[in-house]
Design a protein around this motif. Structure first.
Motif, short mmCIF file in Angstrom:
data_model
loop_
_atom_site.label_atom_id
_atom_site.label_comp_id
_atom_site.label_asym_id
_atom_site.label_seq_id
_atom_site.Cartn_x
_atom_site.Cartn_y
_atom_site.Cartn_z
N UNK A 48 0.82 -1.21 0.00
CA UNK A 48 0.00 0.00 0.00
C UNK A 48 0.86 1.26 0.00
N UNK A 49 2.04 1.17 0.58
CA UNK A 49 2.98 2.29 0.54
C UNK A 49 3.29 2.67 -0.91
N UNK A 50 3.60 1.67 -1.72
CA UNK A 50 3.95 1.94 -3.12
C UNK A 50 2.74 2.36 -3.94
N UNK A 56 16.30 -4.51 13.16
CA UNK A 56 15.24 -3.59 12.76
C UNK A 56 14.57 -4.15 11.53
N UNK A 57 13.27 -4.49 11.67
CA UNK A 57 12.55 -5.09 10.56
C UNK A 57 12.22 -4.05 9.50
N UNK A 58 12.68 -4.28 8.30
CA UNK A 58 12.35 -3.39 7.20
C UNK A 58 12.40 -4.17 5.89
N UNK A 59 11.91 -3.54 4.85
CA UNK A 59 11.94 -4.16 3.53
C UNK A 59 11.48 -3.12 2.51
N UNK A 60 11.33 -3.56 1.28
CA UNK A 60 10.89 -2.63 0.25
C UNK A 60 10.22 -3.40 -0.87
N UNK A 61 9.42 -2.70 -1.65
CA UNK A 61 8.78 -3.28 -2.83
C UNK A 61 9.43 -2.69 -4.08
N UNK A 115 4.62 7.20 3.22
CA UNK A 115 4.59 7.23 4.69
C UNK A 115 3.19 7.54 5.23
N UNK A 116 2.43 8.37 4.50
CA UNK A 116 1.06 8.67 4.92
C UNK A 116 0.20 7.41 4.95
N UNK A 117 0.35 6.58 3.93
CA UNK A 117 -0.39 5.31 3.89
C UNK A 117 0.00 4.42 5.06
N UNK A 118 1.28 4.44 5.42
CA UNK A 118 1.73 3.62 6.54
C UNK A 118 1.15 4.07 7.86
N UNK A 119 1.06 5.37 8.09
CA UNK A 119 0.51 5.84 9.36
C UNK A 119 -0.99 5.55 9.41
N UNK A 157 5.25 -2.37 12.47
CA UNK A 157 5.83 -2.46 11.12
C UNK A 157 5.56 -1.18 10.34
N UNK A 158 4.33 -0.69 10.42
CA UNK A 158 3.98 0.51 9.66
C UNK A 158 4.65 1.76 10.21
N UNK A 159 4.74 1.87 11.53
CA UNK A 159 5.46 3.02 12.09
C UNK A 159 6.93 2.94 11.72
N UNK A 160 7.49 1.74 11.75
CA UNK A 160 8.90 1.57 11.39
C UNK A 160 9.17 1.92 9.94
N UNK A 161 8.28 1.47 9.05
CA UNK A 161 8.47 1.76 7.62
C UNK A 161 8.28 3.25 7.35
#
Length: 214
Positions: free
Chosen positions: A21-23, A75-80, A105-109, A142-146
């Motif tokens: 959803x971020x992308x 620190x859990x992270x990743x990318x699409x 980042x808006x989608x993540x929050x 996860x979403x706050x971290x991303x």
């Protein structure tokens, strides 16, 4: 091994949706401002298969979870796969690139708030199922971290593009020139164990925003 399987089950859906959803949000906002590149490429979709990067969406998060399950932390992270955006197609490129970049980042929050509301709903309904409680908690973190990671003012991260759009033209051009080295800067921060220090303000921002709605 059982701990790893349980951890994967808890984190799989939150991580997949957080990255996907971020992308998609980047492409959606870009289309609003006149750039249809992502739409033409079929990237404004909730279908995760259109966004998955084998390394960033699967291998890296899986490796971090494996290390964490063995007591190594991380620190859990990743990318699409990055959504293609042609900033030159935007009606007001410099100003609107800020909103396109901020959409991820808006989608993540928004998702973090959604997971927090779900967590509260489960508690209100008396649902005492540890698996769902853990998944909702993972969705928040996860979403706050991303969000926090992507708001770092280092191009090509979203925070870097936001800052580029806000700086005066001459400074913006100079700042954007560090983009080829951005990933190495982030890796350097991780290697020197200083990444967490720079992420803390964005973590606090995310937690504060979630608490406003929950």
């Amino acid at each position: 091994m059982n701990d790893l399987i349980q951890t994967l089950a808890v984190y799989a859906i939150p991580v997949l949706f957080a990255i996907t959803l971020h992308e998609a949000a980047h492409g959606y906002v870009a289309r609003m401002f006149g750039d249809h590149t992502a739409a033409i490429a079929g990237r404004i979709t909730l279908n995760p298969l259109r966004h998955i990067d084998p390394i960033g969406t699967i291998v890296v998060p899986l490796g971090i979870l494996l290390v964490s399950s063995l007591g190594g932390g991380g620190f859990l992270f990743g990318w699409a796969k990055p959504v293609p955006v042609n900033f030159g197609n935007l009606r007001r490129p410099k100003q609107q690139m800020v909103w396109v970049a901020a959409a991820g980042p808006g989608a993540n929050i928004v998702m973090a708030i959604g997971w927090a509301l779900l967590l509260n709903l489960l508690a209100t309904l008396g649902v005492d199922e540890p698996f769902f409680m853990k998944m909702a908690t993972a969705g928040i973190m996860v979403n706050i971290g991303l969000m926090a990671l992507n708001l770092l003012p280092i191009p090509p991260l979203d925070g870097g593009r936001i800052l580029t759009g806000l700086l005066p033209a001459r400074l913006a051009w100079r700042f954007a020139r560090i983009e080829p080295y951005g990933l190495f800067i982030v890796i350097g921060l991780m290697a020197t164990q200083t990444l967490g220090f720079f992420l803390q303000p964005f973590y606090r921002l995310g937690i504060t925003l979630v608490r406003l709605f929950v």
